[in-house]
Design a protein around this motif. Structure first.
Motif, PDB file in Angstrom:
ATOM      1  N   SER A 125      14.570   5.553  -4.575  1.00 60.47           N
ATOM      2  CA  SER A 125      14.934   4.389  -5.395  1.00 60.47           C
ATOM      3  C   SER A 125      13.733   3.633  -5.948  1.00 60.47           C
ATOM      4  O   SER A 125      13.792   3.117  -7.052  1.00 60.47           O
ATOM      5  N   LYS A 126      12.629   3.564  -5.197  1.00 60.39           N
ATOM      6  CA  LYS A 126      11.522   2.690  -5.590  1.00 60.39           C
ATOM      7  C   LYS A 126      10.316   3.471  -6.095  1.00 60.39           C
ATOM      8  O   LYS A 126       9.185   3.145  -5.744  1.00 60.39           O
ATOM      9  N   THR A 127      10.545   4.526  -6.847  1.00 60.01           N
ATOM     10  CA  THR A 127       9.431   5.272  -7.401  1.00 60.01           C
ATOM     11  C   THR A 127       9.630   5.374  -8.911  1.00 60.01           C
ATOM     12  O   THR A 127      10.750   5.217  -9.408  1.00 60.01           O
ATOM     13  N   SER A 128       8.541   5.647  -9.598  1.00 60.28           N
ATOM     14  CA  SER A 128       8.589   5.740 -11.049  1.00 60.28           C
ATOM     15  C   SER A 128       9.592   6.804 -11.488  1.00 60.28           C
ATOM     16  O   SER A 128      10.392   6.593 -12.400  1.00 60.28           O
ATOM     17  N   ARG A 129       9.560   7.963 -10.802  1.00 56.34           N
ATOM     18  CA  ARG A 129      10.486   9.034 -11.163  1.00 56.34           C
ATOM     19  C   ARG A 129      11.940   8.632 -10.939  1.00 56.34           C
ATOM     20  O   ARG A 129      12.810   8.957 -11.742  1.00 56.34           O
ATOM     21  N   ALA A 130      12.196   7.920  -9.843  1.00 61.35           N
ATOM     22  CA  ALA A 130      13.571   7.493  -9.569  1.00 61.35           C
ATOM     23  C   ALA A 130      14.014   6.476 -10.614  1.00 61.35           C
ATOM     24  O   ALA A 130      15.141   6.524 -11.100  1.00 61.35           O
ATOM     25  N   GLU A 131      13.114   5.553 -10.980  1.00 62.57           N
ATOM     26  CA  GLU A 131      13.480   4.517 -11.935  1.00 62.57           C
ATOM     27  C   GLU A 131      13.720   5.096 -13.322  1.00 62.57           C
ATOM     28  O   GLU A 131      14.594   4.648 -14.057  1.00 62.57           O
TER      29      GLU A 131
ATOM     30  N   GLY B 262       0.830  -1.217   0.000  1.00 62.33           N
ATOM     31  CA  GLY B 262       0.000   0.000   0.000  1.00 62.33           C
ATOM     32  C   GLY B 262       0.856   1.255   0.000  1.00 62.33           C
ATOM     33  O   GLY B 262       0.632   2.195  -0.777  1.00 62.33           O
ATOM     34  N   ALA B 263       1.868   1.274   0.869  1.00 65.05           N
ATOM     35  CA  ALA B 263       2.753   2.432   0.959  1.00 65.05           C
ATOM     36  C   ALA B 263       3.561   2.575  -0.331  1.00 65.05           C
ATOM     37  O   ALA B 263       3.765   3.679  -0.844  1.00 65.05           O
ATOM     38  N   HIS B 264       3.986   1.433  -0.858  1.00 65.81           N
ATOM     39  CA  HIS B 264       4.767   1.450  -2.095  1.00 65.81           C
ATOM     40  C   HIS B 264       3.963   2.064  -3.246  1.00 65.81           C
ATOM     41  O   HIS B 264       4.456   2.931  -3.971  1.00 65.81           O
ATOM     42  N   LEU B 265       2.712   1.604  -3.387  1.00 65.54           N
ATOM     43  CA  LEU B 265       1.908   2.109  -4.503  1.00 65.54           C
ATOM     44  C   LEU B 265       1.498   3.561  -4.288  1.00 65.54           C
ATOM     45  O   LEU B 265       1.348   4.321  -5.250  1.00 65.54           O
ATOM     46  N   ALA B 266       1.338   3.972  -3.012  1.00 65.53           N
ATOM     47  CA  ALA B 266       0.968   5.368  -2.746  1.00 65.53           C
ATOM     48  C   ALA B 266       2.085   6.303  -3.210  1.00 65.53           C
ATOM     49  O   ALA B 266       1.829   7.401  -3.696  1.00 65.53           O
ATOM     50  N   MET B 267       3.341   5.865  -3.052  1.00 60.15           N
ATOM     51  CA  MET B 267       4.451   6.750  -3.410  1.00 60.15           C
ATOM     52  C   MET B 267       4.926   6.551  -4.848  1.00 60.15           C
ATOM     53  O   MET B 267       5.593   7.419  -5.407  1.00 60.15           O
TER      54      MET B 267
END
Lengths: 270, 254
Positions: free
Chosen positions: A162-168, A128-133
């Motif tokens: 590291s684990k966000t679309s923008r970071a990737e 949940g936290a992962h998808l929220a960010m």
């Protein structure tokens, strides 16, 4: 072009939902079209804080699973014309969220002309936290001035990097802001709490707001009225300042020192 | 050779991009072919005879040719003929065994490595010395590689590993973060997490940081946690180095 702002912290109970509700209201009061989404599937709270719990018919998971249209699930706020709420599902668990589904809903909201999408993250670092960010452009990391909250925020900041679309994709990463809540200048002075400067130094980030500890926060939650709308509260003024800074305005930091006692109080003490 | 690589309290995580080459120590059983004559006719007869008894077993099998039983080391021409005989018998010679200066020269001449120098019989003491010295020297490390540079704060829960090089961090290292290098670790910010230098046993690796609040510092597997580090160093620029088995800490710079 919608801006997606995640409100997150890692640790629970630090004021994510209170902050999400107040920032959403603050932006909407300035005429922005805002939607605030509860990502805490199974433990939904945002609807209570926003005072719309009796009006939830369809929720975020229903939209993702195609049980209803996005329009049917959006709850229009009764106080502010341009504010909408998308509630979490109370009967599902976080596995009901899918990356593809979340992306679709966010895209649809952006196409509907929302300027700000506020994602209220659950505690923890799970799905949940992962998808929220994951799809966020900016992040408001809510921190209490104590070491366990600071460490969890550090962890969250690492994930944001590291684990966000923008970071990737490497396009500048997520813009990070710190927001201190439950700040008590008296307890900071006595060494019981970390100071704003301590937190800034440990996390290496500037703060976008400092919300003082205030009984108004709890009574606002109980009343289903985001605390920013209680115009006589210090907490409301602090959130108002934070919203202004989010929009790029320069506002001096308030409520970080103990209020000076007047002459009368100094003579007769307390 | 110490094959038990010391990676500190924990093994570092694989870097996110796997390196194109891994150099590791492995043990593989290798057949030894001890010869007592340089007469290639006799050798070939004997080898083909043995091959016929178990063709599947010997065909294209890797062998190390042990020359230590020979009365005198063969000439270059002889060793070439021996290798040819072994090849025609269907085996693949992958190295020479036997420790003497002549055999080293032969190995160079036929471009094969010398294997298992100490086990070969009939080694003179003088011959053992240089062989051991060579063997116990560390594998030539690639620490000459340019340092890995990390410009973002290393956050709690993150792990950075600089393989075969120094690690330079121009930001802070948060509590609960781990920064690891095979060479030195340099931190131009505060160190609140763990720093491990010399992760593959380099004893001369060091840890430097601008503002010392470390949870743990380790060099070549010797570590100290903050409780045993003098509190007077807190917040100061500090370096850590290894002297024998003792990890030292001292202020560094002005």
């Amino acid at each position: 072009m919608a801006e997606i702002i995640v409100v997150t912290s890692g640790k629970g109970g630090v004021g994510k939902t209170t902050t999400s509700a107040s920032i959403a209201c603050g932006l909407a009061r300035r005429g922005k079209r805002v939607v605030v989404i509860d990502f805490d599937i199974g433990l939904r709270n945002l609807d209570l804080i926003m005072g719309c719990e009796r009006r939830v018919v369809y929720d975020f998971v229903n939209v993702i699973q195609g049980d209803c249209s996005l329009k049917q699930a959006l709850i229009k706020d009764k106080r502010i014309e341009t504010l909408y709420v998308l509630a979490a599902s109370q009967t599902r668990d976080k596995e009901a969220l899918t990356s593809e589904g979340v992306r679709r809903v966010l895209d649809e909201l952006a196409n509907d002309g929302f300027e700000y999408i506020i994602c209220d993250s659950p505690a923890g670092i799970e799905k949940g936290a992962h998808l929220a960010m994951y799809f966020a452009d900016r992040a408001v990391v809510v921190v209490n001035p104590e070491i366990s909250s600071v460490r969890d925020s550090d962890r969250i900041l690492g994930l944001l990097a590291s684990k966000t679309s923008r970071a990737e994709k490497g396009n500048g990463g997520v813009k990070e802001h710190l927001l201190l809540t439950r700040y008590n200048p008296r307890r900071v002075a006595s060494g019981e709490m970390l100071s704003v400067d301590d937190v800034k130094e440990i996390l290496g980030l500037d703060v976008i707001g400092v919300v003082p500890e205030s009984p108004d926060v709890l009574s606002a939650s109980n009343a289903g009225l985001p605390v920013i709308l209680n115009d006589v509260s210090d907490a409301s003024h602090a959130y108002e300042d934070a919203v202004a800074r989010l929009l790029g305005e320069t506002v001096p930091l308030r409520f970080v020192t103990e209020p000076k006692k007047g002459l009368f109080a100094r003579i007769f003490g307390s | 050779m110490n094959t038990d690589l010391n990676l500190g309290p924990k093994r570092p995580a694989e870097p996110s991009i796997p390196s194109p080459v891994d150099i590791r120590y492995g043990q593989i059983g290798l057949m030894q072919l001890r010869i007592r004559t340089t007469d290639t006719g006799v050798l070939l007869d004997e080898l083909t005879g043995r091959m016929n008894t178990a063709p599947n077993f010997f065909h294209r099998t890797a062998v190390c040719i042990d020359l230590s039983e020979l009365e005198k080391a063969p000439e270059t021409q002889e060793i070439k003929a021996i290798l040819e005989a072994v090849r025609r018998a269907g085996m693949l010679a992958v190295g020479l065994a036997g420790a003497s200066v002549q055999i080293e020269a032969l190995a160079n001449a036929v471009n094969l490595p010398i294997l298992s120098a100490f086990r070969a019989a009939g080694i003179s003491a003088a011959a053992v010395e240089p062989a051991q010295r060579v063997a116990t020297e560390p594998v030539p490390s690639e620490l000459g590689n340019a340092a890995m540079i990390q410009q973002q704060t290393v956050r709690s829960g993150q792990r950075i590993y600089a393989r075969n090089r120094d690690l330079v961090i121009t930001a802070g290292v948060g509590a609960g973060a781990e920064v690891i290098a095979d060479g030195c670790v340099h931190i131009y910010g505060s160190l609140r997490g763990r720093a491990m230098a010399g992760a593959h046993g380099q004893l001369n690796a060091r840890v430097f940081c601008q503002e010392f609040h470390a949870e743990l510092v380790s060099i070549a597997g010797v570590f100290r946690v903050f409780e045993t580090i003098p509190a007077t160093l807190a917040g100061k620029p500090v370096q850590a180095w290894l002297d024998g088995e003792v990890l030292h800490f001292a202020p560094v710079g002005g």
